[in-house]
Write an enzyme that holds these catalytic residues in place. Structure first.
Site, short mmCIF file in Angstrom:
data_model
loop_
_atom_site.label_atom_id
_atom_site.label_comp_id
_atom_site.label_asym_id
_atom_site.label_seq_id
_atom_site.Cartn_x
_atom_site.Cartn_y
_atom_site.Cartn_z
N THR A 1 -54.53 -10.12 -22.19
CA THR A 1 -55.08 -9.63 -20.93
C THR A 1 -53.99 -9.09 -20.02
O THR A 1 -52.84 -9.53 -20.05
CB THR A 1 -55.85 -10.74 -20.17
OG1 THR A 1 -54.93 -11.56 -19.43
CG2 THR A 1 -56.67 -11.59 -21.12
N ASP B 1 -57.87 -9.60 -13.89
CA ASP B 1 -57.15 -10.13 -12.75
C ASP B 1 -57.56 -11.59 -12.67
O ASP B 1 -58.73 -11.90 -12.40
CB ASP B 1 -57.54 -9.38 -11.47
CG ASP B 1 -56.85 -9.93 -10.23
OD1 ASP B 1 -56.34 -11.06 -10.27
OD2 ASP B 1 -56.85 -9.23 -9.19
N ASN C 1 -50.11 -17.47 -18.57
CA ASN C 1 -48.81 -16.91 -18.23
C ASN C 1 -48.84 -16.04 -16.98
O ASN C 1 -47.82 -15.85 -16.33
CB ASN C 1 -48.31 -16.07 -19.42
CG ASN C 1 -47.07 -15.26 -19.07
OD1 ASN C 1 -46.00 -15.81 -18.87
ND2 ASN C 1 -47.23 -13.95 -18.98
N SER D 1 -45.24 -23.05 -16.54
CA SER D 1 -44.74 -23.56 -15.28
C SER D 1 -43.33 -23.03 -15.07
O SER D 1 -43.06 -21.85 -15.33
CB SER D 1 -44.79 -25.10 -15.27
OG SER D 1 -44.36 -25.62 -14.05
N TYR E 1 -43.72 -20.45 -4.03
CA TYR E 1 -43.71 -20.41 -5.49
C TYR E 1 -43.59 -21.82 -6.03
O TYR E 1 -44.33 -22.22 -6.95
CB TYR E 1 -42.55 -19.55 -6.00
CG TYR E 1 -42.44 -19.53 -7.50
CD1 TYR E 1 -43.28 -18.75 -8.27
CD2 TYR E 1 -41.48 -20.31 -8.15
CE1 TYR E 1 -43.19 -18.75 -9.66
CE2 TYR E 1 -41.38 -20.31 -9.53
CZ TYR E 1 -42.23 -19.53 -10.28
OH TYR E 1 -42.14 -19.53 -11.65
N LYS F 1 -46.29 -23.97 -8.51
CA LYS F 1 -45.95 -24.58 -9.79
C LYS F 1 -46.06 -26.10 -9.75
O LYS F 1 -46.43 -26.73 -10.75
CB LYS F 1 -44.55 -24.15 -10.23
CG LYS F 1 -44.44 -22.66 -10.56
CD LYS F 1 -45.44 -22.23 -11.63
CE LYS F 1 -45.28 -20.78 -12.02
NZ LYS F 1 -46.27 -20.35 -13.03
N THR G 1 -36.75 -12.01 -17.44
CA THR G 1 -38.08 -11.40 -17.40
C THR G 1 -38.19 -10.59 -16.10
O THR G 1 -37.25 -10.49 -15.33
CB THR G 1 -39.19 -12.46 -17.45
OG1 THR G 1 -39.11 -13.26 -16.26
CG2 THR G 1 -39.02 -13.37 -18.66
#
Length: 269
Positions: free
Chosen positions: A32, A56, A83, A134, A148, A152, A183
């Site tokens: 997705t 979404d 993810n 996580s 953030y 998490k 990333t």
């Protein structure tokens, strides 16, 4: 045995890398992304073993529809990888209501909606594995990442409870906790608050610390995740890389020392 995966945020980063690794070994992947065109090359390469889906994750109805389509197409879902997410960079005071809500909607509620959608499928199968992406930031908090971290930490608590609820039903839950990898988390997908000058020394110290680290190549995680989902009794938590160990060990040591130092006062309550 061939596995069927449902991976959110599969257009880039860990989601893309793990989707490619699963497909390379012959598994099937419902991948997705908010823009499914970013997944077109996967479908071109792997044919009907890939199901590209627009999603979404903040849209609960869409999440349920995407999971149902994946289950109807492939007949089962063995692994769900939550993810999809992004980093919100800025001080707690600087964070707007919209930024805070969007961060929690994506990183926490998005994982919740997909998990809720997948569980009926996995319960009916009597098997399944939910992998929650996580972070080291889900176990230790850092300046400039307060919201953030909040997202998490919430994912960690929710998933620990979830593991106890669904374990007896044959469904496993693993929190994957990466250290710093190269990333797009801190790149184009990141959101930044409007900075207040008062916090510039904190911001500068944070930049200096981050600049001293060389992010690891995220592709090295692929074989680890494949082995994780093939494990009969996977762990509730798994670090990716060795970087988190000293950081988290120090954080927990400090907590224990603080609790013990203040035990006399706590005992009076």
């Amino acid at each position: 045995m061939t596995k069927t995966w449902f991976i959110t945020g599969a257009s880039r980063g860990f989601g893309r890398i793990w989707a490619e690794a699963a497909l390379a070994r012959g598994d099937r992947v419902a991948a997705t992304a908010r823009d499914p065109q970013t997944l077109r090359d996967l479908a071109d390469t792997h044919g009907d073993r890939v199901l590209p889906l627009r999603l979404d994750v903040t849209d609960r109805t869409a999440a349920f529809a995407a999971v149902r389509r994946a289950a109807d197409t492939f007949g089962r879902i063995d692994v769900v990888v939550n993810n999809a997410g992004y980093g919100l960079f800025g001080m707690v005071e600087e964070t707007t209501e919209e930024q805070a809500r969007r961060q929690l909607d994506t990183n926490v509620l998005g994982a919740l909606w997909v998990t809720q959608a997948a569980l009926p499928v996995m319960r009916a199968q009597g098997a399944g594995h939910i992998v929650q992406v996580s972070s080291i930031g889900g176990l230790a908090a850092f300046p400039t990442l307060g919201l953030y971290n909040a997202s998490k930490w919430a994912l960690e608590g929710m998933s620990e409870a979830l593991a106890q609820e669904v374990g007896p039903l044959g469904v496993h839950v693993t929190l994957v906790e990466p250290g710093p990898y190269g990333t797009d988390w801190s790149g184009a997908s990141a959101v930044h608050t409007e900075p207040l000058a008062a916090y510039e020394p904190v911001r500068e110290a944070r930049r200096a610390g981050a600049g001293a680290r060389a992010p690891q190549d995220p592709r090295v995680t692929a074989d680890v995740v494949l082995e994780l989902v093939d494990t009969d009794e996977p762990p509730l938590r798994l670090f990716l890389g060795t970087y988190p160990y000293p950081v988290v060990e120090a954080a927990y040591r400090q907590r224990l020392e603080t609790w013990e130092a203040w035990r006399p006062l706590a005992s009076r309550a």
